[in-house]
Motif scaffolding. Structure first.
Motif, PDB file in Angstrom:
ATOM      1  N   GLU A 163       4.609  -2.761   6.663  1.00 32.77           N
ATOM      2  CA  GLU A 163       3.314  -2.172   7.041  1.00 32.77           C
ATOM      3  C   GLU A 163       2.851  -2.609   8.474  1.00 32.77           C
ATOM      4  O   GLU A 163       2.449  -1.927   9.428  1.00 32.77           O
ATOM      5  N   LYS A 164       2.954  -3.859   8.471  1.00 28.88           N
ATOM      6  CA  LYS A 164       2.283  -4.621   9.773  1.00 28.88           C
ATOM      7  C   LYS A 164       3.429  -4.228  10.848  1.00 28.88           C
ATOM      8  O   LYS A 164       2.876  -3.982  11.990  1.00 28.88           O
ATOM      9  N   LEU A 178       4.054   9.317   6.584  1.00 28.03           N
ATOM     10  CA  LEU A 178       5.149   8.384   7.130  1.00 28.03           C
ATOM     11  C   LEU A 178       6.148   9.104   7.801  1.00 28.03           C
ATOM     12  O   LEU A 178       6.588   8.767   8.921  1.00 28.03           O
ATOM     13  N   LEU A 209       2.242  -0.809  12.121  1.00 28.31           N
ATOM     14  CA  LEU A 209       1.253  -0.745  12.665  1.00 28.31           C
ATOM     15  C   LEU A 209       1.245  -1.340  14.170  1.00 28.31           C
ATOM     16  O   LEU A 209       0.754  -0.775  15.099  1.00 28.31           O
ATOM     17  N   LEU A 269       4.595   0.476   0.839  1.00 28.78           N
ATOM     18  CA  LEU A 269       5.243  -0.424   2.037  1.00 28.78           C
ATOM     19  C   LEU A 269       4.787  -1.609   1.896  1.00 28.78           C
ATOM     20  O   LEU A 269       3.784  -1.868   1.340  1.00 28.78           O
ATOM     21  N   ASP A 304       3.908  -5.571   2.741  1.00 26.04           N
ATOM     22  CA  ASP A 304       2.846  -6.060   3.825  1.00 26.04           C
ATOM     23  C   ASP A 304       3.825  -6.269   5.177  1.00 26.04           C
ATOM     24  O   ASP A 304       3.088  -5.905   6.083  1.00 26.04           O
ATOM     25  N   LYS A 358       0.816  -1.354  -0.086  1.00 25.83           N
ATOM     26  CA  LYS A 358      -0.017   0.094  -0.169  1.00 25.83           C
ATOM     27  C   LYS A 358       0.950   1.107   0.093  1.00 25.83           C
ATOM     28  O   LYS A 358       1.887   1.247   0.596  1.00 25.83           O
ATOM     29  N   ASN A 359       0.407   2.263  -0.651  1.00 21.05           N
ATOM     30  CA  ASN A 359       1.191   3.567  -0.793  1.00 21.05           C
ATOM     31  C   ASN A 359       0.765   4.661   0.488  1.00 21.05           C
ATOM     32  O   ASN A 359      -0.434   4.586   0.660  1.00 21.05           O
ATOM     33  N   TYR A 360       1.790   5.076   1.076  1.00 16.96           N
ATOM     34  CA  TYR A 360       1.572   6.093   1.743  1.00 16.96           C
ATOM     35  C   TYR A 360       2.371   7.475   1.407  1.00 16.96           C
ATOM     36  O   TYR A 360       3.283   7.444   0.947  1.00 16.96           O
ATOM     37  N   LEU A 375      -0.837   5.350  12.625  1.00 14.74           N
ATOM     38  CA  LEU A 375      -0.146   5.465  11.171  1.00 14.74           C
ATOM     39  C   LEU A 375      -1.007   6.298  10.240  1.00 14.74           C
ATOM     40  O   LEU A 375       0.009   7.310   9.469  1.00 14.74           O
TER      41      LEU A 375
END
Lengths: 352, 352
Positions: free
Chosen positions: B337-338, B9, B341, B332, B334, B2-4, B351
């Protein structure tokens, strides 16, 4: 193959330079640098190159009466115009200036334009050692190396040398080309008729090759470890020559006199960059040197893959070789010996 | 995947550091450095490392309230004690000091002891660019690389970065590990289940391997191009740590918090070395920059092996990536990202 003493070859080299019109003190200095390569076992950079320097002089591309001068400076930097002289002569003076500036303000850095090849980088960098300084020397050189994804010769073997004084141990002398292999290693393979490892050279079309003669067929050397070596060679090219006002990239004038420099050169001659850093500008020199001893002990004692093959400290083999050659003299192979004898005949200098 | 956005960030990273007790301005600085890696596509050195820094803090090995100080200096040099803080915070300050000294005496050089990892070297070196200076940054790191002929991990991936301002073109940013491959490249191969090229790693017994998981089995990374890469990594180790008073060689404290530092350490923390050289301490900056443009044009136009594969200028892909991520955000994977989070949940930071 015959052995000569240091003094025999030093005297011969000095006298050859004098016959080319070089002042005595410059000729002694140039001979010191060339012979230091032979003593340290870097045979490709020693007296084997003497006739090459003479041919550059005969082609009016090297000035044996050069009067180098500082053309710009700050407390920690200087730029030198070498007056088309030999790097063998100007680079040691540049190091003296760097050392003097380091004494004054902690570090000294000198860029040199309008020069010719300076022999082994280690000679110059090692001048810092007796002053408890870290020494640095780099130079660019005739374009032989292709950047990644190209088949064109754009960079020299562009060596980087850094040296560090030790306490009880010999100093660390890291001196290396930024190409996968220096030309000297190709020449050894050529003489023995052996193939060379993949990754050293490519053909003129950019294909991988293990042919030690590939350079003669229009091929190119490859940078150390691919694009990282290309980046390192680029750093050296820029620091030595874009910064000093010398020629860079494909415009670096070839060392061999039978190849002419390109037209419309963007700078003057080839370039060097040297530096000296006073250790006690960062921490007490005795602390640094005892930790360098500890560093060396740790690396010498690192677990070996093969019990019989010790871990080598950068510069160590050259000290072993120097020790050996101080005892037994410098062996010249027949081709190099004949080349020197012919040169001596031509200029009226006896080899022994 | 997924893009942030940069801001999402950056805010998260800053807030995490604040939750660990870091002052606001330091937290902003640390987030700037980490995010610069993500923006430039060096995903291994960006927010993916955030939880690693936090674990070092939790293990009492990183000081989030560190008060770095200059413990020694000369007109062109300084040594900093980073007070066990993050290199992310102290290294930019060290560059500011180097730049200030370069303004005064031509060049400035700062060695840093008692630090932790500083992110990407390029961030620090690039601070020199707006001042028309050449920038330099290097660091040592957790021992993963074996010196030639050894099977023991004695050196980090020890990167060297040098940056050069251009005129009409983007600056040249040469930033590279002195190992054949950085750990990030192994991780990519691990995820895809692919073999890695020969020359990147060896087994714990020192045998050649193409297994991307070799490090987990006690193997080691190999230096770039063999003994020359070993010499370059040694230069970085000595300049960053023997000179500053940090730990060197096998004693460099591991970045991962589950490995403890060795006992009887010879120095403090890990070490960095940064520098700045005023271009007009050597030649007028405008001349230098127009020749850098010419250098870049020459290399971009070097004859290609494959017409479709252009020659890359050092740093160019990172500028392309930055451009792309400014438009589309930072992807990011997965796992990362996890990890973020979970970290946010633990410390009470959202986040998005």
């Amino acid at each position: 193959m015959k052995n000569y003493t240091y003094l025999e070859l030093h005297t011969f080299t000095k006298d050859i330079f004098i016959k080319c019109g070089m002042p005595l003190d410059d000729a002694i200095q140039a001979a010191d640098v060339l012979l230091s390569a032979d003593m340290r076992g870097i045979d490709s950079h020693g007296v084997a190159r003497l006739s090459g320097y003479v041919r550059l002089y005969e082609a009016d591309r090297a000035n044996m009466k050069a009067q180098w001068k500082v053309i710009h400076q700050t407390p920690s930097t200087a730029t030198i115009d070498a007056d088309q002289g030999l790097g063998l002569v100007v680079a040691p003076h540049a190091m003296d200036i760097a050392i003097e500036k380091a004494k004054q303000v902690g570090t000294g850095w000198v860029a040199i334009q309008n020069s010719n090849h300076f022999g082994i980088a280690a000679y110059h960098a090692m001048k810092a050692l007796p002053h408890d300084m870290i020494g640095m020397a780099m130079t660019n050189a005739s374009p032989l190396v292709a950047p990644t994804h190209s088949k064109q010769r754009m960079l020299g073997t562009n060596p980087i040398c850094m040296v560090f004084p030790a306490g009880k141990h010999l100093p660390i002398v890291a001196d290396m080309a930024t190409s996968a292999a220096a030309n000297g290693k190709l020449e050894i393979a050529q003489r023995s008729g052996k193939e060379i490892p993949k990754g050293w050279v490519q053909t003129k079309d950019g294909q991988k090759s293990t042919d030690a003669n590939e350079l003669k067929k229009g091929g190119s050397l490859l940078p150390l470890g691919g694009h990282k070596g290309y980046a390192m060679a680029s750093i050296v090219d820029i620091m030595t020559s874009v910064l000093s006002g010398a020629n860079y990239g494909p415009w670096v004038p070839p060392f061999v006199s039978f190849l002419n420099p390109l037209e419309n050169l963007p700078g003057k001659g080839i370039g060097h960059f040297v530096g000296a850093m006073r250790i006690d500008a960062f921490r007490p020199a005795e602390d640094f040197k005892s930790h360098i001893d500890n560093w060396i002990d740790a690396f010498k004692n690192a677990e070996r893959i093969d019990e019989k093959q010790q871990v080598i400290i950068p510069g160590e083999p050259e000290f072993w070789m120097q020790n050996e050659r101080e005892k037994n003299g410098i062996p010249l192979n027949d081709l190099v010996e004949k080349d020197l004898l012919d040169l001596g005949d031509k200029l009226g200098v006896k080899l022994v």
